[in-house]
Design an enzyme around this catalytic site. Structure first.
Site, short mmCIF file in Angstrom:
data_model
loop_
_atom_site.label_atom_id
_atom_site.label_comp_id
_atom_site.label_asym_id
_atom_site.label_seq_id
_atom_site.Cartn_x
_atom_site.Cartn_y
_atom_site.Cartn_z
N SER A 21 -32.70 2.54 -9.25
CA SER A 21 -32.46 3.64 -10.18
C SER A 21 -33.60 3.69 -11.19
O SER A 21 -34.32 2.69 -11.36
CB SER A 21 -31.15 3.37 -10.93
OG SER A 21 -30.97 4.27 -11.99
N TYR A 65 -25.26 -2.26 -16.02
CA TYR A 65 -25.75 -1.48 -14.86
C TYR A 65 -27.26 -1.59 -14.74
O TYR A 65 -27.79 -1.85 -13.66
CB TYR A 65 -25.33 -0.01 -15.03
CG TYR A 65 -25.80 0.90 -13.91
CD1 TYR A 65 -25.24 0.82 -12.63
CD2 TYR A 65 -26.80 1.85 -14.12
CE1 TYR A 65 -25.68 1.66 -11.60
CE2 TYR A 65 -27.25 2.69 -13.11
CZ TYR A 65 -26.67 2.59 -11.84
OH TYR A 65 -27.11 3.42 -10.84
P1 NDP Z 1 -21.16 7.78 -5.43
O1 NDP Z 1 -20.14 7.20 -6.35
O2 NDP Z 1 -21.02 9.17 -4.98
O3 NDP Z 1 -21.36 6.84 -4.17
C1 NDP Z 1 -21.24 5.44 -4.24
C2 NDP Z 1 -20.95 4.94 -2.86
O4 NDP Z 1 -20.86 3.51 -2.90
C3 NDP Z 1 -19.64 5.46 -2.32
O5 NDP Z 1 -19.81 5.82 -0.97
C4 NDP Z 1 -18.72 4.26 -2.43
O6 NDP Z 1 -17.77 4.29 -1.38
C5 NDP Z 1 -19.69 3.14 -2.21
N1 NDP Z 1 -19.19 1.85 -2.67
C6 NDP Z 1 -18.90 1.47 -3.94
N2 NDP Z 1 -18.40 0.23 -3.94
C7 NDP Z 1 -18.38 -0.17 -2.66
C8 NDP Z 1 -17.94 -1.35 -2.02
N3 NDP Z 1 -17.46 -2.38 -2.69
N4 NDP Z 1 -18.02 -1.43 -0.66
C9 NDP Z 1 -18.52 -0.38 0.05
N5 NDP Z 1 -18.94 0.75 -0.50
C10 NDP Z 1 -18.87 0.85 -1.84
O7 NDP Z 1 -22.55 7.59 -6.23
P2 NDP Z 1 -24.08 7.76 -5.79
O8 NDP Z 1 -24.23 8.42 -4.51
O9 NDP Z 1 -24.75 8.30 -6.97
O10 NDP Z 1 -24.53 6.22 -5.69
C11 NDP Z 1 -25.27 5.70 -4.61
C12 NDP Z 1 -26.33 4.76 -5.16
O11 NDP Z 1 -27.28 5.51 -5.91
C13 NDP Z 1 -25.80 3.68 -6.08
O12 NDP Z 1 -26.42 2.45 -5.78
C14 NDP Z 1 -26.22 4.17 -7.45
O13 NDP Z 1 -26.37 3.11 -8.37
C15 NDP Z 1 -27.54 4.83 -7.11
N6 NDP Z 1 -28.05 5.80 -8.09
C16 NDP Z 1 -27.35 6.92 -8.41
C17 NDP Z 1 -27.83 7.81 -9.35
C18 NDP Z 1 -27.07 9.01 -9.80
O14 NDP Z 1 -27.44 9.63 -10.81
N7 NDP Z 1 -26.03 9.42 -9.10
C19 NDP Z 1 -29.12 7.59 -10.01
C20 NDP Z 1 -29.79 6.40 -9.58
C21 NDP Z 1 -29.27 5.54 -8.66
P3 NDP Z 1 -16.22 3.84 -1.47
O15 NDP Z 1 -15.76 4.13 -2.86
O16 NDP Z 1 -15.58 4.68 -0.42
O17 NDP Z 1 -16.23 2.39 -1.13
#
Ligand code: NDP
Length: 239
Positions: A132, A145
């Site tokens: 990020s 975070y």
């Molecule tokens: P979302 O919340 O939309 O997606 C997060 C994903 O991670 C979901 O599919 C969730 O699936 C999965 N997840 C969370 N915990 C677990 C777990 N224990 N086991 C398996 N899957 C898990 O957010 P984003 O798409 O934004 O996030 C994706 C990545 O991008 C993250 O690493 C985030 O830190 C990073 N990011 C996001 C930014 C933003 O502004 N959105 C900016 C910079 C980085 P489920 O709940 O079904 O398990």
């Protein structure tokens, strides 16, 4: 035939967009997240959908073995699963920090360790670790975070150096604000409101699809070209 791509956290946001982008380009997929129904709803062909918590190493390992038996060895692992419980050192319960480090850091290490021996043997492969801008800068309420994402930066650069001679690419993906469900992992309404207001003030976050396009671009360059980090953010996002 295109090789297997593994995407963790594929049930929403950036992970789901990467799944769609790679599926359209003809890659078979292993999609992992806890919400298996959301993975299935993507409706992608040649996609093995597994409702697995990435912190459950044996379950993840079994999913990889099943996908490999179906589609051959993985050539790309996208460590995307993540949580963002925003808060401060005074206010946040320790459980939130533990969970963030477990999912954002430790599970990323374990997933990488599972696919790496095969990549070393084949002398090719790519691992994309989703960090990020909060892995490069600090922001209000991003204390733990940001800690997880600074760790992802440091660990990824180390992995890259450890396996450069094996022809394996380690790529950091460092987005600014993206329109996803990520903020749902934060409890405080006040913090959520201020995050949402600042996002609105810049006209919204990036579309997850734009991030997915960049990931595919970097992956599809020849194996001897390693884009070490993709830093991308909305043009109006200043910091
Ligand atoms: P979302 O919340 O939309 O997606 C997060 C994903 O991670 C979901 O599919 C969730 O699936 C999965 N997840 C969370 N915990 C677990 C777990 N224990 N086991 C398996 N899957 C898990 O957010 P984003 O798409 O934004 O996030 C994706 C990545 O991008 C993250 O690493 C985030 O830190 C990073 N990011 C996001 C930014 C933003 O502004 N959105 C900016 C910079 C980085 P489920 O709940 O079904 O398990």
């Amino acid at each position: 035939m295109r090789p297997l791509t593994i995407v963790t956290g594929a049930s929403s946001g950036i992970g789901a967009a990467i799944a769609v982008e790679f599926s359209r380009a003809g890659y078979p997929l292993l999609l992992v997240a806890r919400r298996g129904d959301r993975l299935a709803q993507l409706g992608l062909d040649r996609a093995l959908c597994k409702a697995v918590d990435v912190t459950d190493r044996p379950a993840f390992e079994a999913a990889v073995a099943e996908a490999e038996a179906q589609y051959g060895p993985p050539d790309l692992l996208v460590n995307n699963a993540g949580v963002m419980p925003l808060g401060t050192i005074s206010d946040q319960p320790a459980e939130e920090w533990r969970r963030a480090f477990d999912v954002n850091c430790l599970a990323l290490l374990e997933a990488t360790q599972i696919v790496l021996p095969g990549m070393v043997k084949r002398q090719r492969g790519t691992v994309v670790n989703v960090s990020s801008l909060a892995g490069r800068n600090i922001y209000a309420n991003h204390m733990a975070y940001s800690g997880t994402k600074f760790a992802v930066h440091a660990m990824t650069e180390n992995m890259r150096r450890e396996h450069a001679a094996d022809n394996i690419r380690f790529q950091l993906l460092s987005p600014g604000i993206v329109e996803t469900e990520l903020l749902q992992g934060t409890r405080s309404d006040a913090i959520k409101d201020s995050y949402t207001a600042s996002k609105r003030s810049i006209g919204g976050g990036l579309a997850a699809e734009s991030v997915a396009r960049a990931v595919r671009y970097a992956y599809e360059l020849p194996q001897d070209v390693c884009i070490r980090e993709i830093v991308m953010a909305p043009t109006r996002q200043a910091s």
